[in-house]
Motif scaffolding. Structure first.
Motif, PDB file in Angstrom:
ATOM      1  N   VAL A 115      33.022 -33.671   2.844  1.00  0.00           N
ATOM      2  CA  VAL A 115      34.421 -32.356   1.442  1.00  0.00           C
ATOM      3  C   VAL A 115      33.838 -33.567   0.718  1.00  0.00           C
ATOM      4  N   HIS A 116      33.964 -34.470   0.761  1.00  0.00           N
ATOM      5  CA  HIS A 116      34.245 -35.930  -0.424  1.00  0.00           C
ATOM      6  C   HIS A 116      32.757 -36.392  -1.119  1.00  0.00           C
ATOM      7  N   GLN A 117      32.308 -35.714  -1.988  1.00  0.00           N
ATOM      8  CA  GLN A 117      30.796 -35.928  -2.001  1.00  0.00           C
ATOM      9  C   GLN A 117      29.740 -37.378  -3.691  1.00  0.00           C
ATOM     10  N   LEU A 123      24.829 -32.202  -6.279  1.00  0.00           N
ATOM     11  CA  LEU A 123      23.557 -31.047  -6.507  1.00  0.00           C
ATOM     12  C   LEU A 123      22.451 -31.021  -5.145  1.00  0.00           C
ATOM     13  N   ALA A 124      22.914 -31.339  -4.305  1.00  0.00           N
ATOM     14  CA  ALA A 124      22.232 -30.703  -2.774  1.00  0.00           C
ATOM     15  C   ALA A 124      22.304 -29.737  -1.992  1.00  0.00           C
ATOM     16  N   TYR A 125      24.362 -29.899  -1.720  1.00  0.00           N
ATOM     17  CA  TYR A 125      25.028 -29.918  -1.039  1.00  0.00           C
ATOM     18  C   TYR A 125      26.103 -28.750  -1.915  1.00  0.00           C
ATOM     19  N   GLY A 126      26.934 -28.056  -0.595  1.00  0.00           N
ATOM     20  CA  GLY A 126      27.567 -27.474  -0.791  1.00  0.00           C
ATOM     21  C   GLY A 126      29.176 -28.465  -0.354  1.00  0.00           C
ATOM     22  N   ALA A 127      29.973 -28.709  -1.109  1.00  0.00           N
ATOM     23  CA  ALA A 127      31.334 -29.273  -0.271  1.00  0.00           C
ATOM     24  C   ALA A 127      32.111 -28.646   1.295  1.00  0.00           C
ATOM     25  N   GLY A 128      32.874 -29.026   1.576  1.00  0.00           N
ATOM     26  CA  GLY A 128      33.690 -28.631   2.349  1.00  0.00           C
ATOM     27  C   GLY A 128      35.201 -28.652   1.925  1.00  0.00           C
ATOM     28  N   ASP A 129      35.593 -28.102   3.227  1.00  0.00           N
ATOM     29  CA  ASP A 129      37.239 -27.781   2.276  1.00  0.00           C
ATOM     30  C   ASP A 129      37.989 -27.875   3.697  1.00  0.00           C
ATOM     31  N   SER A 130      37.751 -28.708   4.991  1.00  0.00           N
ATOM     32  CA  SER A 130      38.994 -28.818   5.012  1.00  0.00           C
ATOM     33  C   SER A 130      38.910 -30.158   6.745  1.00  0.00           C
TER      34      SER A 130
END
Length: 279
Positions: A115-117, A123-130
């Motif tokens: 979740v926390h980047q 720039l390399a990954y999408g973020a989770g949300d849960s």
């Protein structure tokens, strides 16, 4: 009384996924011989981590894997009755996630997307949300991926959802701006240990914390895998070396003992924790 053996791994894993799967399977088999019930691999075990936090090289990103593909199926098959948490880069359409999956021989038990980047990781990954707690053979468990554990709310959410064990999978490097001459003296080394112990003590849960070792690109990883008890005490650790930190515990009994007099979750006052600034 039911005792289980919790194990946290510190080890080096690179871009070669086939080699990573083979190495992981060998470690699972050795852990099974040692009676390990929960084995937590580092973040980015399969395919490695990015080589630069501030400016990831788009031509050298970790390979993204199908969560239903043969690589993770091989990990699940090797796990058998053991509960295994392992980190990888997840392919989800056009988006890549820094992800973790928890498996046994029965299949997938739970998943998590970081979740926390920090810095340039977005720039390399999408973020989770849960954050989710799920049932496993060793009891209710939730997962965090490295920078997630910097934020108390992450572990608290899992604990409130019933987690008695938190698997914290990391690819946690030494400081990228002010690296100490010796890893144990590095600022990030101190913070890595601090967060593990604080998240366990705050929530009165076990934290099984893994981490990469070695070097990838400009990053030098800290190791320091450990198992922390619900009182915030380190029960086993690899320090900065590779290896397996493991300990035999009764998760339910030790958690209940820690909460017998002071039960942090029961004594929360969420009605006064609003975000508004009082004038």
């Amino acid at each position: 009384m039911r005792t289980v053996t919790l194990g946290a791994l510190a080890g080096h894993f690179g871009r070669d996924v086939t080699r990573g799967v083979s190495k992981a399977v060998g470690i699972i088999e050795a852990a099974a011989r040692d009676g390990v019930d929960l084995l937590v691999f580092p973040d980015a075990t399969l395919g490695g981590y990015i080589g630069d936090l501030r400016s990831p090289d788009p031509d050298d990103l970790p390979p993204a894997l199908d969560p239903n593909g043969p690589e993770l199926a091989a990990i699940a098959q090797a796990a058998g009755p053991m509960t295994v948490c392992i980190g990888y880069t997840e392919a989800a359409g056009d988006t890549r996630y820094n992800a973790a999956i928890c498996v046994s021989g029965d299949g997938v038990l739970g998943t998590h997307r970081k979740v926390h980047q920090p810095a340039g990781e977005s720039l390399a990954y999408g973020a989770g949300d849960s954050f989710r707690t799920f049932d496993t053979p060793i009891g209710p468990l939730g997962m965090l991926i490295d920078y997630d554990k910097t934020f108390p709310e992450s572990a608290r959410k899992l604990a409130l959802d019933g987690a008695r064990v938190i698997a914290a999978l990391s690819a946690w490097p030494a400081s990228v701006t002010d690296r100490a001459a010796r890893l144990p003296a590095d600022r990030q080394s101190r913070l890595f240990d601090l967060y593990d112990c604080a998240r366990a003590a705050e929530n009165q849960v076990f934290v099984v914390s893994s981490n990469l070792t070695g070097v990838t690109g400009s990053l030098q990883f800290l190791g320091q895998a450990k198992v922390v008890g619900p009182g915030g005490d380190v029960l086993a650790t690899t320090r900065s070396k590779g290896g397996l930190a493991k300990v035999q515990v009764d998760v339910e009994a030790e958690t209940e003992r820690a909460r017998r007099v002071l039960n942090h979750l029961a004594e929360l006052r969420p009605e006064i924790y609003g975000n508004e600034r009082k004038r």
